[in-house]
Design a protein around this motif. Structure first.
Motif, PDB file in Angstrom:
ATOM      1  N   ALA A  26       0.656  -0.850  -0.318  1.00  0.00           N
ATOM      2  CA  ALA A  26       0.350   0.016  -0.097  1.00  0.00           C
ATOM      3  C   ALA A  26       0.782   1.057  -0.019  1.00  0.00           C
ATOM      4  O   ALA A  26       1.148   2.418  -0.858  1.00  0.00           O
ATOM      5  CB  ALA A  26      -0.885  -0.106   1.280  1.00  0.00           C
ATOM      6  N   ASN A  29       2.435   1.593  -2.923  1.00  0.00           N
ATOM      7  CA  ASN A  29       1.655   2.018  -3.918  1.00  0.00           C
ATOM      8  C   ASN A  29       0.669   3.271  -4.448  1.00  0.00           C
ATOM      9  O   ASN A  29       0.908   4.895  -5.774  1.00  0.00           O
ATOM     10  CB  ASN A  29       0.322   1.448  -4.253  1.00  0.00           C
ATOM     11  CG  ASN A  29      -0.716   1.490  -5.118  1.00  0.00           C
ATOM     12  OD1 ASN A  29      -0.133   1.396  -6.653  1.00  0.00           O
ATOM     13  ND2 ASN A  29      -1.336   2.059  -5.654  1.00  0.00           N
ATOM     14  N   ILE A  30       0.651   3.951  -2.999  1.00  0.00           N
ATOM     15  CA  ILE A  30       0.531   5.447  -2.863  1.00  0.00           C
ATOM     16  C   ILE A  30       2.050   6.437  -3.078  1.00  0.00           C
ATOM     17  O   ILE A  30       1.438   7.296  -3.599  1.00  0.00           O
ATOM     18  CB  ILE A  30       0.189   5.890  -1.257  1.00  0.00           C
ATOM     19  CG1 ILE A  30      -0.178   4.929  -0.790  1.00  0.00           C
ATOM     20  CG2 ILE A  30       0.448   7.370  -0.495  1.00  0.00           C
ATOM     21  CD1 ILE A  30      -1.541   4.586   0.864  1.00  0.00           C
ATOM     22  N   PHE A  33       1.529   6.635  -6.765  1.00  0.00           N
ATOM     23  CA  PHE A  33       0.379   7.220  -7.168  1.00  0.00           C
ATOM     24  C   PHE A  33       0.997   9.366  -7.178  1.00  0.00           C
ATOM     25  O   PHE A  33       0.744   9.467  -7.631  1.00  0.00           O
ATOM     26  CB  PHE A  33      -0.788   7.159  -7.037  1.00  0.00           C
ATOM     27  CG  PHE A  33      -2.005   7.620  -7.053  1.00  0.00           C
ATOM     28  CD1 PHE A  33      -2.760   7.393  -7.841  1.00  0.00           C
ATOM     29  CD2 PHE A  33      -2.839   8.777  -6.143  1.00  0.00           C
ATOM     30  CE1 PHE A  33      -3.933   8.187  -8.039  1.00  0.00           C
ATOM     31  CE2 PHE A  33      -4.000   9.509  -6.423  1.00  0.00           C
ATOM     32  CZ  PHE A  33      -3.933   9.602  -7.724  1.00  0.00           C
ATOM     33  N   LEU A 142      -6.322  -1.728  -5.438  1.00  0.00           N
ATOM     34  CA  LEU A 142      -4.686  -0.314  -4.986  1.00  0.00           C
ATOM     35  C   LEU A 142      -4.448   1.163  -5.036  1.00  0.00           C
ATOM     36  O   LEU A 142      -4.548   1.499  -4.424  1.00  0.00           O
ATOM     37  CB  LEU A 142      -3.339  -1.807  -4.893  1.00  0.00           C
ATOM     38  CG  LEU A 142      -3.008  -3.316  -4.698  1.00  0.00           C
ATOM     39  CD1 LEU A 142      -1.534  -3.342  -5.422  1.00  0.00           C
ATOM     40  CD2 LEU A 142      -2.953  -2.672  -2.920  1.00  0.00           C
ATOM     41  N   ALA A 146      -5.318   3.549  -2.454  1.00  0.00           N
ATOM     42  CA  ALA A 146      -4.155   5.051  -2.985  1.00  0.00           C
ATOM     43  C   ALA A 146      -4.774   6.596  -2.687  1.00  0.00           C
ATOM     44  O   ALA A 146      -4.742   7.191  -2.359  1.00  0.00           O
ATOM     45  CB  ALA A 146      -3.198   4.636  -3.468  1.00  0.00           C
ATOM     46  N   SER A 147      -5.598   5.948  -3.761  1.00  0.00           N
ATOM     47  CA  SER A 147      -6.278   7.389  -3.937  1.00  0.00           C
ATOM     48  C   SER A 147      -6.816   7.825  -3.227  1.00  0.00           C
ATOM     49  O   SER A 147      -8.266   8.627  -3.480  1.00  0.00           O
ATOM     50  CB  SER A 147      -6.873   7.271  -5.637  1.00  0.00           C
ATOM     51  OG  SER A 147      -7.923   6.005  -5.974  1.00  0.00           O
ATOM     52  N   SER A 148      -7.632   7.734  -2.092  1.00  0.00           N
ATOM     53  CA  SER A 148      -8.492   7.720  -0.819  1.00  0.00           C
ATOM     54  C   SER A 148      -9.843   7.290  -1.519  1.00  0.00           C
ATOM     55  O   SER A 148     -11.120   8.294  -0.774  1.00  0.00           O
ATOM     56  CB  SER A 148      -8.354   8.920  -0.462  1.00  0.00           C
ATOM     57  OG  SER A 148      -7.229   8.925   0.323  1.00  0.00           O
TER      58      SER A 148
END
Length: 175
Positions: A26, A29-30, A33, A142, A146-148
């Motif tokens: 995670a 991935n964040i 992004f 993911l 990651a984009s909330s």
């Protein structure tokens, strides 16, 4: 089967729990992004590579296809120069390293035609469903988390539910 030397060197025999691995993925991935402003997409890279192959062989013109007209206007010139190809290869390498460092890798001779058919059918349905949904579980789960976005968490819940049900059906009818 013993753990290959390269896997031992790369992993340093570090074994993470499932939670630690999930948090690490995670976080990566964040970071991805945040740096690229793009969600990780596996099936889009595969579609672009397939379109490149079809176009290179002169079999069709993918730019006329609905997907490339409405969702992915850019075709790639060479899959080896496309970042998504390298992300997908990294995913495969990560799976192999994870399995070898956890001593879970082994070759088995599968003698059951039923399992081959189920595996091929399942892979086909997953690929077809990913194209219909315009993305796969990596991009949706993911990328969504990651984009909330709430859809990532909803997808994750139903993925766990579907995986549990699939495992139950598999063990009941195929094992």
């Amino acid at each position: 089967m013993p753990v290959p030397k390269i896997a031992r060197r790369l992993t340093g025999r570090v074994q993470l729990s499932y939670v630690q691995g999930a948090v690490l993925l995670a976080g990566l991935n964040i970071l991805y992004f945040g740096l690229t402003k793009k969600a990780w997409s596996v099936t889009t890279s595969l579609a672009l590579s397939g379109a490149w192959l079809v176009q290179t062989l002169g079999l069709a013109s993918p730019k006329d296809w609905y997907f490339f007209q409405h969702f992915q206007p850019e075709l790639i010139d060479n899959p080896l120069l496309y970042y998504g190809t390298w992300l997908n290869l990294g995913l495969l390498l990560g799976v192999v390293l994870s399995m070898t460092s956890g001593k879970m890798w082994r070759w088995r001779k599968n003698r059951s035609a039923k399992r081959w058919l189920v595996g091929l059918g399942g892979g086909f349905l997953m690929g077809y469903g990913a194209r219909l949904a315009l993305g796969c579980n990596i991009g949706t789960l993911l990328g969504g988390i990651a984009s909330s976005s709430l859809h990532g968490w909803v997808f994750g819940f139903f993925t766990l539910l579907g995986s549990w049900l699939g495992c139950r059906l598999f063990s009941k009818y195929l094992l």
